[in-house]
Write a protein that holds these residues in place. Structure first.
Motif, PDB file in Angstrom:
ATOM      1  N   CYS A  46     152.157  49.821  77.106  1.00  0.00           N
ATOM      2  CA  CYS A  46     152.134  51.426  76.944  1.00  0.00           C
ATOM      3  C   CYS A  46     150.896  51.840  77.771  1.00  0.00           C
ATOM      4  O   CYS A  46     150.999  52.747  78.317  1.00  0.00           O
ATOM      5  CB  CYS A  46     152.532  51.822  75.805  1.00  0.00           C
ATOM      6  SG  CYS A  46     154.397  51.569  75.352  1.00  0.00           S
ATOM      7  N   TRP A  74     150.214  54.365  80.711  1.00  0.00           N
ATOM      8  CA  TRP A  74     149.425  55.500  80.499  1.00  0.00           C
ATOM      9  C   TRP A  74     148.511  55.807  81.940  1.00  0.00           C
ATOM     10  O   TRP A  74     148.649  56.761  82.484  1.00  0.00           O
ATOM     11  CB  TRP A  74     148.696  55.438  79.227  1.00  0.00           C
ATOM     12  CG  TRP A  74     147.822  56.493  79.249  1.00  0.00           C
ATOM     13  CD1 TRP A  74     146.227  56.495  79.666  1.00  0.00           C
ATOM     14  CD2 TRP A  74     147.774  57.846  78.873  1.00  0.00           C
ATOM     15  NE1 TRP A  74     145.594  57.617  79.554  1.00  0.00           N
ATOM     16  CE2 TRP A  74     146.454  58.541  79.135  1.00  0.00           C
ATOM     17  CE3 TRP A  74     148.890  58.631  78.271  1.00  0.00           C
ATOM     18  CZ2 TRP A  74     146.297  59.740  78.557  1.00  0.00           C
ATOM     19  CZ3 TRP A  74     148.584  59.935  77.906  1.00  0.00           C
ATOM     20  CH2 TRP A  74     147.292  60.536  78.164  1.00  0.00           C
ATOM     21  N   CYS A 110     156.774  55.824  73.697  1.00  0.00           N
ATOM     22  CA  CYS A 110     156.698  55.013  74.968  1.00  0.00           C
ATOM     23  C   CYS A 110     157.734  54.006  74.807  1.00  0.00           C
ATOM     24  O   CYS A 110     158.206  53.211  73.847  1.00  0.00           O
ATOM     25  CB  CYS A 110     155.512  54.396  74.885  1.00  0.00           C
ATOM     26  SG  CYS A 110     155.209  53.059  76.182  1.00  0.00           S
TER      27      CYS A 110
END
Lengths: 176, 394
Positions: B122, B126, B171
């Motif tokens: 995740c 990002w 996420c």
């Protein structure tokens, strides 16, 4: 004769509480609801002098509904987890389990579904009035309301043959 | 049809009343201060308008420079380095003994990963989205086990750079090795018949390998793609992509997204079970679909961009659906064994009264789309107008 500034101040003092409640229901959140009130008032200020004094509140409510209707999902679409819904219910003064569940379910609806559901089942508007208010087609209102109601029933565990009063708390989430 | 009975609607109204009454509203805001704030806002807007005119003039100068031979070669412009596409809303679907959904349960086939690995993937997403930063994504909320396809709550999206609240987001843990591909969709979007391209485009949205999934139905038109993909165990991917909001790298242009107040959704890919879509299809009765997937995306537009996938309920299998728009033009909806996909553009009669409804944005939309659903032998199974014939709300 009162100045526009004085008229606005007087109106806000008299009507803020009701508008804030309306905002809360539309947004599903107290702070966001109060933001709706402020934003609607700010948008109406330029036209204040042209508004019918008797229709000012209805007009502001219309702006609020449209702002809430237009609230977009974030690019990361999301739903509240039960953890956050629990936090969100902290601002309910007398949070019975039933109301907490209802609040959680309402908050979990996508914005457009929530707005239509609130206008239909809380404000008691018919679909033509809602379509007028939101500036959308009646078909859109129908479908959003049907979805919203079905989702709410599912989240709250309501069934066709179960009275609302007897329903158990929501225990999970489903897909929209 | 999931319409409420009278009693239930009445009781719902009472509960909503109680809920509204239970919320203590804050102290009244200062109306006079609000008025002054409004005046300041108008002044700022005037200043902004002046600035925009200056900026537009500057752009004209730059554009002219690019196109002047021997000055700047436009082809050497760097691609937009803006943020990448986000992870879609995703619901892992499974039910516990009570019939309720447990969001932690993974779709069949998702591999288990450690918490640390989930956070690493995740974090990569990002950085794909917003560029390299020192942010490490912190997942929170629930204990494991953690599976690919899980949608896990994120603890620190608050550093989101667009000033919008990003709380309560999640996420989706991508498949191993695919975290770098999340959101990077090659344009143009694939044609309807390009099954490999459809699988690739939809998979890149989620960081998911759809190479062994079957494309049940797909429709690609006007820069949009609607498709349903199915795995052998039955799970579905509902894929709806719209290149309108993608930049030239094929990633969501968030600058544009957040600058446009009319943008509601851009595109989405979800992993769902067939039952989920079938339940939605049954919500409106036999052969009725939700028409709101054909919505204008700008106030006052006469055309609506459609983007939808779903399932046609009804006793007889539906094999064809046609939308007749306000001009009488017919639009064929791709249908395969009741599963449908449509990504076309239809004309409605959205009329705008410019300047007539300030300060509300003028977006009165009154139009009509007629849906005709056929069986394989050409029999008309249903014909209805979205405005006139959908069942009324009780």
């Amino acid at each position: 004769m009162a100045s526009t500034e004085e008229e606005v101040a007087s109106f806000v003092a008299a009507r803020h509480r009701d508008l804030a409640r309306f905002g809360f229901m539309l947004a599903g959140d107290r702070a966001a609801g109060e933001d709706l009130v402020q934003e609607a008032l700010l948008r109406c200020l330029p036209a204040w002098e042209r508004l019918d004094p008797l229709g000012v509140e209805a007009y502001i409510r219309k702006v609020m509904a449209r702002l809430a209707w237009r609230a977009r999902r974030q690019p990361f679409n999301l739903h509240l987890s039960s953890d956050h819904a629990d936090q969100a219910t902290a601002d309910i003064a007398d949070a019975s389990a039933e109301l907490t569940d209802l609040r959680r379910a309402l908050t979990s609806l996508p914005p457009k579904q929530r707005v239509v559901l609130v206008l239909r089942y809380w404000q008691d508007l018919n679909e033509a009035e809602i379509a007028d208010l939101l500036g959308c087609r009646q078909g859109t209102v129908k479908s959003r309301a049907s979805r919203a109601y079905a989702q709410l029933r599912q989240d709250l565990g309501w069934t066709d043959d179960t009275a609302i009063a007897r329903n158990s708390p929501a225990a999970g989430r489903d897909v929209p | 049809m999931n319409l409420p009975a009278d009693d239930n609607a009445t009781q719902l109204r009472e509960r909503l009343d109680q809920l509204a009454d239970s919320v203590p509203v804050g102290d009244s805001i200062d109306g006079a201060q609000l008025y002054r704030q409004g005046v300041r806002r108008r002044r700022r807007r005037s200043a902004t308008a002046t600035g925009l005119i200056a900026a537009a003039a500057a752009l004209v100068i730059v554009a002219a420079a690019i196109w002047l031979p021997g000055t700047i070669d436009g082809s050497e412009q760097r691609p937009n380095d803006g943020p990448s596409a986000p992870v879609a809303e995703h619901n892992t679907v499974d039910r516990n003994a009570d019939g309720h959904v447990d969001w932690r349960v993974h779709l069949r086939g998702g591999a288990e990963v450690t918490h640390a690995e989930a956070e690493r993937r995740c974090t990569v997403i990002w950085h794909n989205l917003y560029g390299p930063t020192d942010l490490t994504v912190d997942l929170r909320g629930k204990d494991g086990p953690w599976f690919e396809g899980n949608q896990i709550e994120v603890g620190n999206w608050s550093k989101f750079p667009y000033g919008e609240t990003m709380e309560h987001t999640r996420c989706l843990i991508p498949q191993a090795g695919l975290e770098d591909t999340v959101g990077k969709i090659e344009l143009p979007l694939p044609a309807s018949g390009d099954a490999a391209g459809v699988r690739e485009a939809c998979g890149r949205f989620l960081g998911w390998d759809f190479s062994d999934w079957q494309v049940l139905v797909a429709d690609s038109q006007d820069g949009r793609l609607a498709a349903l993909l199915q795995r052998t165990d039955g799970d579905l991917a509902q894929c709806e992509l719209n290149s309108q909001y993608l930049n030239e790298r094929g990633v969501l242009d968030l600058d544009r997204f957040f600058a446009d107040p009319n943008t509601y959704t851009t595109y989405d890919v979800q992993l769902v079970t067939p039952e989920t879509l079938q339940r939605t299809g049954e919500m409106f009765g036999d052969y009725l679909v939700e028409p709101s997937w054909c919505e204008q995306d700008r106030p006052g537009r006469w055309v609506a961009d459609c983007l939808a996938t779903g399932w046609l309920s009804g006793p007889e299998p539906a094999e064809r659906m046609v939308i007749t728009d306000a001009t009488g033009e017919e639009h064929e909806v791709a249908v395969n064994d009741r599963w449908f996909a449509f990504a076309g553009t239809v004309v409605n009669h959205a009329a705008v009264s410019e300047g007539g409804c300030e300060p509300i944005v003028c977006d009165e939309a009154r139009g009509e789309l007629t849906f005709t659903v056929y069986a394989a032998d050409g029999t008309v199974l249903a014909e209805y107008s979205e405005d006139k014939d959908l069942p009324p709300i009780q």
